[in-house]
Enzyme design. Structure first.
Site, mmCIF file in Angstrom:
data_model
loop_
_atom_site.group_PDB
_atom_site.id
_atom_site.type_symbol
_atom_site.label_atom_id
_atom_site.label_comp_id
_atom_site.label_asym_id
_atom_site.label_seq_id
_atom_site.Cartn_x
_atom_site.Cartn_y
_atom_site.Cartn_z
ATOM 1 N N ARG A 292 106.845 43.392 -10.662
ATOM 2 C CA ARG A 292 105.986 44.339 -9.940
ATOM 3 C C ARG A 292 104.554 44.212 -10.444
ATOM 4 O O ARG A 292 104.331 44.095 -11.664
ATOM 5 C CB ARG A 292 106.463 45.778 -10.138
ATOM 6 C CG ARG A 292 107.757 46.112 -9.388
ATOM 7 C CD ARG A 292 107.547 46.151 -7.871
ATOM 8 N NE ARG A 292 108.740 46.583 -7.171
ATOM 9 C CZ ARG A 292 109.681 45.754 -6.703
ATOM 10 N NH1 ARG A 292 109.581 44.452 -6.918
ATOM 11 N NH2 ARG A 292 110.739 46.227 -6.046
ATOM 12 N N GLU B 133 99.858 46.040 -3.576
ATOM 13 C CA GLU B 133 100.227 45.192 -2.422
ATOM 14 C C GLU B 133 100.530 46.045 -1.194
ATOM 15 O O GLU B 133 100.954 47.201 -1.348
ATOM 16 C CB GLU B 133 101.403 44.288 -2.770
ATOM 17 C CG GLU B 133 102.695 45.015 -3.095
ATOM 18 C CD GLU B 133 103.788 43.995 -3.478
ATOM 19 O OE1 GLU B 133 104.760 43.919 -2.720
ATOM 20 O OE2 GLU B 133 103.616 43.279 -4.491
ATOM 21 N N HIS C 210 105.156 38.356 -2.055
ATOM 22 C CA HIS C 210 106.367 39.069 -2.484
ATOM 23 C C HIS C 210 107.616 38.465 -1.839
ATOM 24 O O HIS C 210 108.368 39.140 -1.123
ATOM 25 C CB HIS C 210 106.265 40.569 -2.124
ATOM 26 C CG HIS C 210 107.234 41.426 -2.920
ATOM 27 N ND1 HIS C 210 106.947 42.697 -3.323
ATOM 28 C CD2 HIS C 210 108.489 41.182 -3.381
ATOM 29 C CE1 HIS C 210 107.967 43.214 -3.981
ATOM 30 N NE2 HIS C 210 108.921 42.304 -4.039
#
Ligand code: 8YV
Length: 329
Positions: free
Chosen positions: A244, A273, A291
């Site tokens: 993360r 994000e 991601h």
């Protein structure tokens, strides 16, 4: 024999077809075929009717939403391993069970971490951009030189499922494995991974050639790689993050990358994000991915099957296999 009323399940994003079909068969399911993320108001409406909510990492399920949710909401069956997008404490206080999908994306995410590690150290994205730009003028003895990874020290921050799977891969690439974790792993696993444990994160960071972030994002790991800790890294060190973005102080990281105080970074996740620090976008010594750590069709179907099993077992009155307990995070 009367048919038991099917639980009302609201799915917030488009899932693999085979999973959606199974959910339609088993539950009174509301899908999101257009895959447009729900607005907070639409999410609130969903939580006012759903017995089971199936969110993803893009859905912020915060205290306000949970406290205002209807009394019928009993399960949040998240599609994904990370649950930092859900206020677990608020859910527990409301007696709402939370599940996730651990394990089934371990190998895929470890593969992507290794790919990102190699792409960063060997400047793969830069080389690919050069060829696509039409500016490539041919091979040169000293052009596009990266760094060898075999024989180098890899420091894994978070030796859980994905960290261990990464260690196995990095060993196969001839790297020496080091790790920092809340608790030392079982001696047999440490031996199998030929991994060196560092109780001091600071001491580990100051000695590694590559550092990979594989711990979950929790209140305890927010900005674990603070500016102070980033400054412990040696200038030839690379950072890889498939966990993360919030685990790293992204502004400090970006500044140090642009000044060459850190050699490069491979980032699949970002602090805010999908917003990415514009300064990062201008750097050549970073590889930036959207991601996609677990983005395989096989992995996403496996994640979906875990969601189905968690919902089915829970709505049949049993303990779901993947219940998330804050204390274990
Ligand atoms: C998921 C991830 O695809 O599982 C996680 O924590 O970050 C990704 O693998 C995403 O979370 C889906 O919600």
């Amino acid at each position: 024999m009367t048919d038991k009323k099917k639980p009302l399940v609201v799915v917030t994003r488009k899932l693999p077809d085979v999973i959606e079909t199974r959910m339609m068969e088993l539950f009174d399911t509301r899908l999101n075929p257009d895959d447009v993320p729900l607005t907070p108001a639409q999410m609130q409406d969903a939580m006012n009717v759903a017995e089971v909510l199936v969110p993803t990492v893009t859905d912020r399920i915060d205290r306000a939403l949970i406290e205002a949710a209807g009394p019928q909401l009993r399960l949040i069956a998240s599609f994904g391993t990370g649950v930092d997008h859900i206020d677990l404490k608020a859910a527990r206080e409301r007696g709402i069970v939370v599940t996730n999908t651990p394990g089934v994306l371990t190998e895929d995410t470890a593969d992507m971490t290794m790919a990102l590690l190699l792409a960063t150290a060997r400047r793969v994205a830069e080389g690919e951009r050069l060829v696509r730009s039409g500016q490539w003028t041919g091979w040169g003895p000293t052009t596009m030189l990266g760094h060898r990874i075999s024989g180098k020290r890899l420091g894994i921050l978070g030796m859980g499922r994905i960290g261990s799977a990464l260690a196995k891969r990095a060993r196969a690439f001839g790297m020496s494995i080091h790790y920092h974790n809340r608790r030392r792993v079982h001696p047999e696993l440490e031996q199998e991974l030929e991994a060196t444990y560092w109780s001091s994160l600071d001491q580990m960071l100051a000695r590694m050639d590559i550092v990979s972030i594989n711990c979950p994002h929790t209140p305890a790991t927010y900005h674990l790689l603070s500016e102070r800790r980033l400054k412990l890294l040696r200038p030839h060190c690379y950072i890889v993050n498939t966990s993360r973005g919030e685990v790293i102080d992204e502004v400090a990281l970006t500044r140090m990358l642009s000044k060459g105080e850190i050699a490069g970074a491979g980032l699949d996740v970002f602090e805010h994000e999908p917003a990415v620090n514009p300064k990062l976008l201008r750097l050549d010594n970073v590889v930036l991915l959207p991601h996609m750590g677990s983005a395989t069709i096989e992995g996403r179907i496996d994640m979906g099957e875990k969601v189905v099993i968690n919902i089915k077992t829970f709505t049949d009155g049993h303990a779901p296999p993947d219940r998330v307990l804050e204390a274990l995070l």
